[in-house]
Design a protein around this motif. Structure first.
Motif, mmCIF file in Angstrom:
data_model
loop_
_atom_site.group_PDB
_atom_site.id
_atom_site.type_symbol
_atom_site.label_atom_id
_atom_site.label_comp_id
_atom_site.label_asym_id
_atom_site.label_seq_id
_atom_site.Cartn_x
_atom_site.Cartn_y
_atom_site.Cartn_z
ATOM 1 N N LEU A 36 -17.011 20.654 39.394
ATOM 2 C CA LEU A 36 -16.915 19.363 40.066
ATOM 3 C C LEU A 36 -17.878 18.362 39.439
ATOM 4 N N GLY A 37 -17.386 17.126 39.278
ATOM 5 C CA GLY A 37 -18.198 16.091 38.649
ATOM 6 C C GLY A 37 -17.598 14.717 38.880
ATOM 7 N N PRO A 38 -17.850 13.770 37.983
ATOM 8 C CA PRO A 38 -17.433 12.377 38.195
ATOM 9 C C PRO A 38 -15.960 12.195 38.548
ATOM 10 N N HIS A 41 -15.151 14.256 42.270
ATOM 11 C CA HIS A 41 -16.279 14.096 43.192
ATOM 12 C C HIS A 41 -15.829 13.751 44.604
ATOM 13 N N SER A 42 -14.740 13.020 44.731
ATOM 14 C CA SER A 42 -14.322 12.518 46.034
ATOM 15 C C SER A 42 -13.662 13.595 46.879
ATOM 16 N N LYS A 64 -26.931 15.597 35.672
ATOM 17 C CA LYS A 64 -27.078 15.034 37.022
ATOM 18 C C LYS A 64 -28.135 15.785 37.836
ATOM 19 N N TYR A 68 -27.050 14.117 43.530
ATOM 20 C CA TYR A 68 -25.632 13.915 43.188
ATOM 21 C C TYR A 68 -24.816 15.153 43.541
ATOM 22 N N HIS A 69 -25.323 16.323 43.172
ATOM 23 C CA HIS A 69 -24.584 17.559 43.448
ATOM 24 C C HIS A 69 -24.469 17.815 44.947
ATOM 25 N N GLU A 71 -24.146 15.476 47.244
ATOM 26 C CA GLU A 71 -23.057 14.607 47.682
ATOM 27 C C GLU A 71 -21.703 15.257 47.396
ATOM 28 N N THR A 72 -21.582 15.831 46.200
ATOM 29 C CA THR A 72 -20.334 16.498 45.821
ATOM 30 C C THR A 72 -20.062 17.698 46.720
ATOM 31 N N ASN A 75 -18.875 16.697 50.072
ATOM 32 C CA ASN A 75 -17.456 16.329 49.975
ATOM 33 C C ASN A 75 -16.565 17.563 49.892
#
Length: 527
Positions: A36-38, A41-42, A64, A68-69, A71-72, A75
């Motif tokens: 998972l990444g940019p 991410h959502s 990153k 950031y991770h 947040e992912t 999600n």
């Protein structure tokens, strides 16, 4: 039609029919690990990836930060709840990476035939003539003729973004190299790989320890992928570190990605819970003609040991394209035919333009390959490797798979606490799904058990063909049924809901009663 009769001639027609029917339910029995990444991410994209067939979510800490991770991951949890699926968390360590520091961030073009100096002096500006690195002992470990590779994305095979160097001499702490190809390096950091040379950097870095003891502990990670594993001692060191931080249930998958790791493969396999054959670095540490045999040998050893094995770097072209190349599609299928448990997608889902399509396409290829997988031959190889007399549980597990094949069962239901029984069944590569009803151990906190699933349940998702269901011992939930009655009802209801179990189908039940393991065959009624 030609293929139909060919399957019939070799006795695979019933298996083919069963697997084609299963494709309507599961993209494949082979598991897909998505990074998972940019571009993934959502919540919405992660939901689509889970629905398309992603079984494990990988978090790569080589880029990153933890914020950031997190947040992912938050999600991911929302997405998993929305689609009503469990998904294990795999934390990928950085390991002994040598990084080229590009302080300016600008593109650096190096021309084949020129020379470039690699220096540990980070005060020097990077250019086509000099590249500063975050490692002071490179000149001590390399010699004239050694091969070095530099690239931002670990060498996808595109020579326009990966640099191939040959050491010509060392001068003090600096290494002078001949540039063998023209390439443009861009971005703030590139990775340097020294082919078949031991680098005196710890496999578990201080940065890795910090991430595991904070982010990993906070999120109770299910699996840690130990990058650049070189010996069994690397695995033991991580195991001890996890235990000291109350993460003793976390599994360790050793990433074998260099010649040193291959040399110690057997001892690494013995210590690790699973293996990731990381073909990115492995493909440059070894001559190209040796990569395929390392993959086949590694998968075979994992299959015989009954430990999960995952293959990486299979559809790199899908980073930018909607379809894989013909060679990549064949590569995925061959990995399945070799016996891999899973396929790991890295940049394809992390920064690729088509993350959901990458998951879905790889799943379809895996499912198609599974229709012609020679389960009978695999079964015989494992049984021969185990030898006689078999341990009781091994004997009953193999009998469960054999019985499921003979009665053309729709599924195998396994009752387990740790997931070990499900992995034992998977070792014999049943061509039908294994529904693992994972019960909480006595004394488990019901609120934690139900909040997002237990570690043991989620870890089953990394094993080929195994689909975990969370059981319960709470009388309010079981409705007064016995554990066996409740477990069977839970599995059959799930099987019916997703369409793999129909009226009058047969199902194999594998459970442990006291000190004995037993196999039962039941026929589902139409209720």
């Amino acid at each position: 039609r030609q293929f139909w009769f060919r399957f019939q001639d070799v006795g695979l027609r019933p298996l083919y029919i069963a697997c084609v029917l299963l494709q309507k339910v599961f993209p494949s029995l082979t598991k897909i690990v998505g990074t998972l990444g940019p571009n993934s991410h959502s919540v919405e994209v992660i939901e689509e990836c889970l629905t398309a067939g992603m079984s494990v979510a990988r978090f790569d800490f080589s880029w990153k930060d933890a914020t950031y991770h997190q947040e992912t991951l938050d999600n991911l949890r929302k997405a998993a709840q929305n689609v009503k699926k469990l998904c294990p968390i795999m934390l990928d360590t950085v390991g002994p990476e040598i990084q080229v520091h590009n302080s300016t961030g600008g593109a650096i073009e190096l021309i084949g035939g020129n020379h470039v100096t690699i220096t540990p002096d980070l005060s020097k500006a990077p250019s086509a003539d000099i590249l500063p690195i975050k490692f002071g002992d490179l000149a001590k470990v390399v010699k004239k003729g050694d091969t070095l590779f530099i690239g931002q994305y670990l060498f996808t095979g595109s020579e326009t973004t990966s640099l191939w160097l040959e050491v010509t001499e060392t001068s003090g702490a600096e290494v002078i190299c001949y540039v063998k190809n023209t390439a443009t390096l861009s971005g703030p950091i590139f990775t340097l790989h020294v082919s078949q040379v031991h680098i005196s950097m710890p496999t578990l870095s201080e940065y890795d320890k910090q991430v595991i003891s904070t982010w990993g502990l906070q999120n109770s990670v299910d699996i840690i992928s130990l990058s650049h594993t070189r010996s069994s001692e690397d695995v033991r060191e991580l195991r001890a570190f996890l235990k000291s931080h109350d993460l003793q249930d976390t599994q360790i998958y050793a990433k074998v990605e260099n010649a040193e790791g291959l040399e110690h493969f057997d001892e690494i396999l013995q210590e690790a819970d699973g293996i990731i054959i990381s073909r990115g670095d492995l493909g440059i540490d070894l001559p190209p003609e040796r990569v395929f045999m390392s993959q086949k040998t590694g998968i075979h050893k994992c299959n015989m040991a009954g430990k999960s094995v995952i293959i990486t770097r299979v559809v790199d072209s899908m980073i930018d394209n909607l379809r894989p190349t013909r060679a990549e599609a064949t590569d995925v299928a061959n990995a399945v035919l070799d016996g891999t448990d899973g396929i790991l997608l890295g940049a394809e889902t992390l920064r690729g333009q088509y993350p959901v399509d990458a998951v879905r396409t790889v799943g379809r290829i895996c499912a198609e390959a599974e229709t012609v997988y020679n389960q009978s031959l695999h079964f015989k190889k494992v049984a021969r490797h185990v030898g006689e007399p078999m341990a009781h549980e091994e004997s009953v597990a193999s009998s469960a798979v054999r019985s499921a094949m003979k009665v053309k069962a729709a599924a195998i239901v396994v009752f387990t606490f740790s997931g070990r029984a499900a992995r034992l069944i998977a070792k014999y590569r049943a061509p039908m799904p294994v529904l693992a009803v994972v019960f909480p151990r006595e004394g488990s906190d019901p609120s934690k058990w139900r909040s997002y699933g237990t570690t043991q349940a989620r870890q089953c998702f990394s094993v080929r063909g195994v689909y975990p269901l969370m059981g319960s011992t709470d009388e309010a939930e079981t409705g007064g049924l016995t554990k066996e009655e409740y477990g069977i009802k839970l599995a059959l209801n799930y099987g019916r809901s997703v369409g793999i179990i129909k009226p009058y189908d047969r199902v194999i039940i594998f459970e442990k009663i006291g000190d004995s393991s037993v196999v039962k065959i039941i026929e589902c009624d139409d209720s």
